[in-house]
Scaffold this motif. Structure first.
Motif, PDB file in Angstrom:
ATOM      1  N   PRO A 104       0.821  -1.218   0.000  1.00 23.55           N
ATOM      2  CA  PRO A 104       0.000   0.000   0.000  1.00 23.55           C
ATOM      3  C   PRO A 104       0.857   1.272   0.000  1.00 23.55           C
ATOM      4  O   PRO A 104       1.931   1.299   0.610  1.00 23.55           O
ATOM      5  CB  PRO A 104      -0.797  -0.109   1.307  1.00 23.55           C
ATOM      6  CG  PRO A 104      -0.763  -1.555   1.666  1.00 23.55           C
ATOM      7  CD  PRO A 104       0.541  -2.089   1.148  1.00 23.55           C
ATOM      8  N   GLY A 105       0.372   2.298  -0.668  1.00 19.77           N
ATOM      9  CA  GLY A 105       1.121   3.547  -0.781  1.00 19.77           C
ATOM     10  C   GLY A 105       1.012   4.418   0.447  1.00 19.77           C
ATOM     11  O   GLY A 105       0.531   5.557   0.373  1.00 19.77           O
ATOM     12  N   GLN A 106       1.446   3.884   1.575  1.00 18.31           N
ATOM     13  CA  GLN A 106       1.370   4.602   2.849  1.00 18.31           C
ATOM     14  C   GLN A 106       2.459   4.110   3.789  1.00 18.31           C
ATOM     15  O   GLN A 106       3.181   3.172   3.461  1.00 18.31           O
ATOM     16  CB  GLN A 106      -0.009   4.359   3.482  1.00 18.31           C
ATOM     17  CG  GLN A 106      -0.274   2.873   3.737  1.00 18.31           C
ATOM     18  CD  GLN A 106      -1.740   2.561   4.005  1.00 18.31           C
ATOM     19  OE1 GLN A 106      -2.625   3.208   3.466  1.00 18.31           O
ATOM     20  NE2 GLN A 106      -1.998   1.568   4.835  1.00 18.31           N
ATOM     21  N   LYS A 107       2.561   4.765   4.936  1.00 24.26           N
ATOM     22  CA  LYS A 107       3.509   4.330   5.958  1.00 24.26           C
ATOM     23  C   LYS A 107       3.228   2.868   6.288  1.00 24.26           C
ATOM     24  O   LYS A 107       2.067   2.454   6.363  1.00 24.26           O
ATOM     25  CB  LYS A 107       3.326   5.198   7.212  1.00 24.26           C
ATOM     26  CG  LYS A 107       4.169   4.773   8.393  1.00 24.26           C
ATOM     27  CD  LYS A 107       3.893   5.660   9.597  1.00 24.26           C
ATOM     28  CE  LYS A 107       4.683   5.164  10.802  1.00 24.26           C
ATOM     29  NZ  LYS A 107       4.423   5.980  12.002  1.00 24.26           N
ATOM     30  N   GLY A 108       4.283   2.071   6.466  1.00 32.11           N
ATOM     31  CA  GLY A 108       4.037   0.662   6.756  1.00 32.11           C
ATOM     32  C   GLY A 108       5.294  -0.093   7.116  1.00 32.11           C
ATOM     33  O   GLY A 108       6.343   0.490   7.394  1.00 32.11           O
ATOM     34  N   LYS A 109       5.180  -1.427   7.098  1.00 31.51           N
ATOM     35  CA  LYS A 109       6.318  -2.278   7.442  1.00 31.51           C
ATOM     36  C   LYS A 109       6.095  -3.693   6.944  1.00 31.51           C
ATOM     37  O   LYS A 109       4.965  -4.095   6.628  1.00 31.51           O
ATOM     38  CB  LYS A 109       6.546  -2.287   8.955  1.00 31.51           C
ATOM     39  CG  LYS A 109       5.371  -2.823   9.768  1.00 31.51           C
ATOM     40  CD  LYS A 109       5.652  -2.667  11.254  1.00 31.51           C
ATOM     41  CE  LYS A 109       4.430  -3.053  12.094  1.00 31.51           C
ATOM     42  NZ  LYS A 109       4.684  -2.856  13.528  1.00 31.51           N
ATOM     43  N   LEU A 110       7.191  -4.417   6.874  1.00 34.95           N
ATOM     44  CA  LEU A 110       7.163  -5.856   6.642  1.00 34.95           C
ATOM     45  C   LEU A 110       7.811  -6.486   7.864  1.00 34.95           C
ATOM     46  O   LEU A 110       8.933  -6.118   8.237  1.00 34.95           O
ATOM     47  CB  LEU A 110       7.962  -6.233   5.387  1.00 34.95           C
ATOM     48  CG  LEU A 110       7.285  -6.011   4.029  1.00 34.95           C
ATOM     49  CD1 LEU A 110       8.275  -6.256   2.899  1.00 34.95           C
ATOM     50  CD2 LEU A 110       6.065  -6.922   3.871  1.00 34.95           C
ATOM     51  N   LEU A 111       7.127  -7.406   8.487  1.00 34.99           N
ATOM     52  CA  LEU A 111       7.684  -8.072   9.664  1.00 34.99           C
ATOM     53  C   LEU A 111       8.749  -9.085   9.239  1.00 34.99           C
ATOM     54  O   LEU A 111       8.793  -9.509   8.080  1.00 34.99           O
ATOM     55  CB  LEU A 111       6.570  -8.784  10.431  1.00 34.99           C
ATOM     56  CG  LEU A 111       5.421  -7.893  10.931  1.00 34.99           C
ATOM     57  CD1 LEU A 111       4.325  -8.747  11.562  1.00 34.99           C
ATOM     58  CD2 LEU A 111       5.939  -6.854  11.917  1.00 34.99           C
ATOM     59  N   GLU A 112       9.576  -9.460  10.172  1.00 35.21           N
ATOM     60  CA  GLU A 112      10.609 -10.468   9.898  1.00 35.21           C
ATOM     61  C   GLU A 112       9.965 -11.738   9.364  1.00 35.21           C
ATOM     62  O   GLU A 112       9.073 -12.313   9.985  1.00 35.21           O
ATOM     63  CB  GLU A 112      11.370 -10.761  11.198  1.00 35.21           C
ATOM     64  CG  GLU A 112      12.500 -11.747  11.044  1.00 35.21           C
ATOM     65  CD  GLU A 112      13.292 -11.904  12.339  1.00 35.21           C
ATOM     66  OE1 GLU A 112      13.646 -13.051  12.669  1.00 35.21           O
ATOM     67  OE2 GLU A 112      13.554 -10.892  13.005  1.00 35.21           O
ATOM     68  N   GLY A 113      10.393 -12.156   8.169  1.00 38.11           N
ATOM     69  CA  GLY A 113       9.881 -13.383   7.581  1.00 38.11           C
ATOM     70  C   GLY A 113       8.484 -13.294   6.987  1.00 38.11           C
ATOM     71  O   GLY A 113       7.956 -14.289   6.507  1.00 38.11           O
ATOM     72  N   GLU A 114       7.895 -12.091   6.988  1.00 40.79           N
ATOM     73  CA  GLU A 114       6.533 -11.936   6.446  1.00 40.79           C
ATOM     74  C   GLU A 114       6.520 -12.174   4.936  1.00 40.79           C
ATOM     75  O   GLU A 114       7.431 -11.764   4.219  1.00 40.79           O
ATOM     76  CB  GLU A 114       6.019 -10.521   6.744  1.00 40.79           C
ATOM     77  CG  GLU A 114       4.608 -10.265   6.260  1.00 40.79           C
ATOM     78  CD  GLU A 114       4.123  -8.859   6.596  1.00 40.79           C
ATOM     79  OE1 GLU A 114       3.110  -8.442   6.008  1.00 40.79           O
ATOM     80  OE2 GLU A 114       4.744  -8.180   7.428  1.00 40.79           O
ATOM     81  N   VAL A 115       5.469 -12.825   4.459  1.00 45.91           N
ATOM     82  CA  VAL A 115       5.309 -13.048   3.026  1.00 45.91           C
ATOM     83  C   VAL A 115       4.583 -11.836   2.436  1.00 45.91           C
ATOM     84  O   VAL A 115       3.443 -11.562   2.805  1.00 45.91           O
ATOM     85  CB  VAL A 115       4.513 -14.338   2.740  1.00 45.91           C
ATOM     86  CG1 VAL A 115       4.321 -14.523   1.243  1.00 45.91           C
ATOM     87  CG2 VAL A 115       5.236 -15.545   3.333  1.00 45.91           C
ATOM     88  N   PRO A 116       5.234 -11.088   1.530  1.00 45.18           N
ATOM     89  CA  PRO A 116       4.616  -9.896   0.951  1.00 45.18           C
ATOM     90  C   PRO A 116       3.468 -10.249   0.009  1.00 45.18           C
ATOM     91  O   PRO A 116       3.307 -11.400  -0.391  1.00 45.18           O
ATOM     92  CB  PRO A 116       5.769  -9.240   0.182  1.00 45.18           C
ATOM     93  CG  PRO A 116       7.014  -9.927   0.642  1.00 45.18           C
ATOM     94  CD  PRO A 116       6.590 -11.299   1.056  1.00 45.18           C
TER      95      PRO A 116
END
Length: 198
Positions: A104-116
């Motif tokens: 998404p075009g906003q502030k965010g994150k991917l967690l460790e090992g998260e599948v995008p």
């Protein structure tokens, strides 16, 4: 400073080397886009220019992708794309370790090992995080995480190649942020043997 690396990009990279001029960001963004509006990419697991923990590399069996965080992208952002490359790998193009889009075009994150949401083919033609595994004895390689803000949502299906992704992004990058992690293979230490073990 190597001439092949644009000055605007060199100022945002650690330990600039010739190979950095091969990075996708050198072709897809410019001084106006890089860090636009304070757009930045960070990780709670490593500092910019810092060493990647073995848990994110081929050194450990259960290794996963590192966690990433970013602040608000420039206004008008419709989607975010992440490309991770090793510019120290031999060849005309850097080794691609991760292609991610659909963020998404906003502030965010991917967690460790998260599948995008959507992942493309890395240098080994797999749709996953390619574990850093530089040749033993070589100096540390850079792994450059490049986050792009696009002014339109992509229609690419999962499994696309880097060339397909870059072609779809062309002319639509309105912001970019970079984060560099480093890694060198450490020689496995031989276990100490007790005379009783022999």
């Amino acid at each position: 400073m190597p001439q092949s690396v644009p000055a605007w990009l060199a100022s945002s990279l650690k330990n600039v080397r010739d190979g950095h001029g091969k990075l996708t960001v050198a072709a897809m963004a410019g001084e106006r886009e890089l860090g636009r509006g304070g757009f930045a990419l960070t990780s709670p697991a490593f500092a910019d220019g810092g060493e990647l923990d073995p848990s994110f590399t081929a050194q450990e069996e259960d290794a996963v992708a590192p966690p990433l965080e970013w602040n608000a992208p420039p206004p008008g952002t419709q989607e975010l794309v992440l490309i991770v490359e090793d510019p120290d790998a031999p060849g005309d193009v850097p080794a691609c370790h991760w292609l991610v889009w659909g963020l998404p075009g906003q502030k965010g994150k991917l967690l460790e090992g998260e599948v995008p949401p959507r992942v493309g083919k890395n240098a080994m033609k797999n749709s996953e995080w390619l574990l850093p595994d530089p040749p033993e004895g070589e100096a540390a390689h850079d792994y450059v995480f490049q986050l792009y803000a696009l002014d339109l949502p992509l229609t690419l299906m999962p499994g696309a190649t880097r060339n397909e992704l870059v072609a779809a992004m062309n002319g639509h990058v309105i912001g970019a942020a970079v984060l560099t992690g480093t890694y060198a293979r450490h020689e496995e230490e031989d276990e100490a043997w007790d005379e009783e073990d022999i």
